[in-house]
Design a protein around this motif. Sequence first.
Motif, mmCIF file in Angstrom:
data_model
loop_
_atom_site.group_PDB
_atom_site.id
_atom_site.type_symbol
_atom_site.label_atom_id
_atom_site.label_comp_id
_atom_site.label_asym_id
_atom_site.label_seq_id
_atom_site.Cartn_x
_atom_site.Cartn_y
_atom_site.Cartn_z
ATOM 1 N N SER A 1 29.019 58.952 80.961
ATOM 2 C CA SER A 1 28.947 58.785 82.411
ATOM 3 C C SER A 1 28.047 59.810 83.090
ATOM 4 C CB SER A 1 30.347 58.872 83.022
ATOM 5 O OG SER A 1 30.871 60.185 82.896
ATOM 6 N N GLY A 2 27.594 60.845 82.353
ATOM 7 C CA GLY A 2 26.754 61.855 82.984
ATOM 8 C C GLY A 2 26.679 63.121 82.147
ATOM 9 N N THR A 3 25.896 64.084 82.644
ATOM 10 C CA THR A 3 25.650 65.327 81.911
ATOM 11 C C THR A 3 25.894 66.531 82.809
ATOM 12 O OG1 THR A 3 23.987 64.246 80.527
ATOM 13 C CG2 THR A 3 23.929 66.644 80.609
ATOM 14 N N TYR B 1 16.879 66.904 78.657
ATOM 15 C CA TYR B 1 18.127 66.312 79.138
ATOM 16 C C TYR B 1 17.967 65.864 80.584
ATOM 17 C CZ TYR B 1 20.037 68.960 75.166
ATOM 18 O OH TYR B 1 20.279 69.490 73.926
ATOM 19 N N ASP B 2 18.682 64.838 80.938
ATOM 20 C CA ASP B 2 18.769 64.383 82.326
ATOM 21 C C ASP B 2 20.083 64.919 82.884
ATOM 22 O OD1 ASP B 2 18.566 63.140 84.738
ATOM 23 O OD2 ASP B 2 18.881 61.109 83.993
ATOM 24 N N ILE B 3 20.024 66.099 83.530
ATOM 25 C CA ILE B 3 21.238 66.797 83.955
ATOM 26 C C ILE B 3 21.660 66.310 85.343
ATOM 27 C CG2 ILE B 3 22.288 69.033 84.425
ATOM 28 C CD1 ILE B 3 20.209 70.266 82.538
ATOM 29 N N ASP B 4 22.887 65.825 85.435
ATOM 30 C CA ASP B 4 23.416 65.349 86.715
ATOM 31 C C ASP B 4 23.942 66.494 87.567
ATOM 32 O OD1 ASP B 4 23.335 62.280 86.432
ATOM 33 O OD2 ASP B 4 24.264 62.935 84.563
ATOM 34 N N VAL B 5 24.712 67.396 86.952
ATOM 35 C CA VAL B 5 25.349 68.495 87.677
ATOM 36 C C VAL B 5 25.151 69.781 86.884
ATOM 37 C CG1 VAL B 5 27.519 69.411 88.588
ATOM 38 C CG2 VAL B 5 27.095 66.950 88.642
ATOM 39 N N SER C 1 36.603 69.631 93.312
ATOM 40 C CA SER C 1 36.112 68.939 92.128
ATOM 41 C C SER C 1 34.922 68.060 92.482
ATOM 42 C CB SER C 1 37.217 68.079 91.489
ATOM 43 O OG SER C 1 37.618 67.037 92.368
ATOM 44 N N VAL C 2 34.189 67.674 91.442
ATOM 45 C CA VAL C 2 33.098 66.717 91.574
ATOM 46 C C VAL C 2 33.234 65.700 90.458
ATOM 47 C CG1 VAL C 2 31.537 68.415 92.604
ATOM 48 C CG2 VAL C 2 31.479 68.038 90.130
ATOM 49 N N ARG C 3 32.551 64.579 90.632
ATOM 50 C CA ARG C 3 32.402 63.594 89.568
ATOM 51 C C ARG C 3 30.965 63.656 89.066
ATOM 52 N NH1 ARG C 3 36.259 59.906 87.561
ATOM 53 N NH2 ARG C 3 34.633 58.309 87.604
ATOM 54 N N LEU C 4 30.768 63.464 87.765
ATOM 55 C CA LEU C 4 29.407 63.476 87.233
ATOM 56 C C LEU C 4 28.600 62.282 87.703
ATOM 57 C CD1 LEU C 4 29.771 64.693 83.532
ATOM 58 C CD2 LEU C 4 29.334 66.023 85.599
ATOM 59 N N ASP C 5 29.272 61.167 87.972
ATOM 60 C CA ASP C 5 28.560 59.934 88.288
ATOM 61 C C ASP C 5 28.519 59.615 89.778
ATOM 62 O OD1 ASP C 5 31.274 59.514 88.424
ATOM 63 O OD2 ASP C 5 31.274 57.596 87.357
#
Length: 288
Positions: free
Chosen positions: A163-165, A185-189, A271-275
């Motif tokens: 779902s994310g990185t 890498y495609d870093i989301d957060v 909190s956060v979500r990766l997506d």
Amino acid sequence: MVHSTWGDWFVRDEIEATDPGDGVSVWYLGCNGFVLRSATTTLYVDPYFGEGDPPTLVRMIPVPMDPADATLCDAVLVTHEHIDHMHPPSFEPLVADLGADLYAPSASYAEPDYDGEIPVDGDQRNEIAAGDSFEVGDFTVHVEGANDPDAVEPVSYVVEHESGTFFHAGDSRPAAAFADVGERYDIDVGALAFGTVGSIYEPEPDRGVRTKWYMDENEVIEAATQLRLTRLLPSHHDMWQGEGGDPKVLHDHAVSHEYPRVVEPPYVGCSVRLDEPGIRRLDALDGE
């Protein structure tokens, strides 16, 4: 000993009661600590629930949980040997009671900033180095380089999920290795340590001494650009008296740069979500 300011409700009713669904939820523990949870796997990164060492290290934020109250943990990731990252009282219950694996550079075991023993033996003790990769549940963890002049053998972590990185730099400053990480890498957060040049008490000469431990505003944006971060989580700025910073200023520093695309300063317990973009407040505040 760890003394939670918040009792056990945060780890029980917030972290472990959340259903991440098909994605990953990430909580900020303060200092440079984070918890990542998918539907099947829980990771703690650099957890520190200590009270500091006044007057040298004066903790400015609550201790949100006692790790002895946790019931979910598959692995603990440590970036370097400093006591607010490699702190046995903060990870021992997760390892000893829950069977979690501990991953840390060899120097974190051999030269920790901790006077006691490192209570991890056997298969749970994992020495890692830049270039390593391993699986923990449905996460793939890649160990990358870092640039922390105050540490012996610092590393950073790229944590991949379908779902994310998520990227954790430890206390690193901008690093040549980060440009390579940003390309691969495609870093989301990404979490980067932000602070200021401040005054920290030293027994000798028995007064505050000008100290720089973390990145300033320009260095944070430089590192975020190297990493090509979509979303930046500034961390560590809230922790120590004399080394604090206001993460809201990063918006102005980032505005003329391509990266990071978004700056999301978290408070302890957020909190956060990766997506999905956006900081999520504590569920208890919703009253539902």
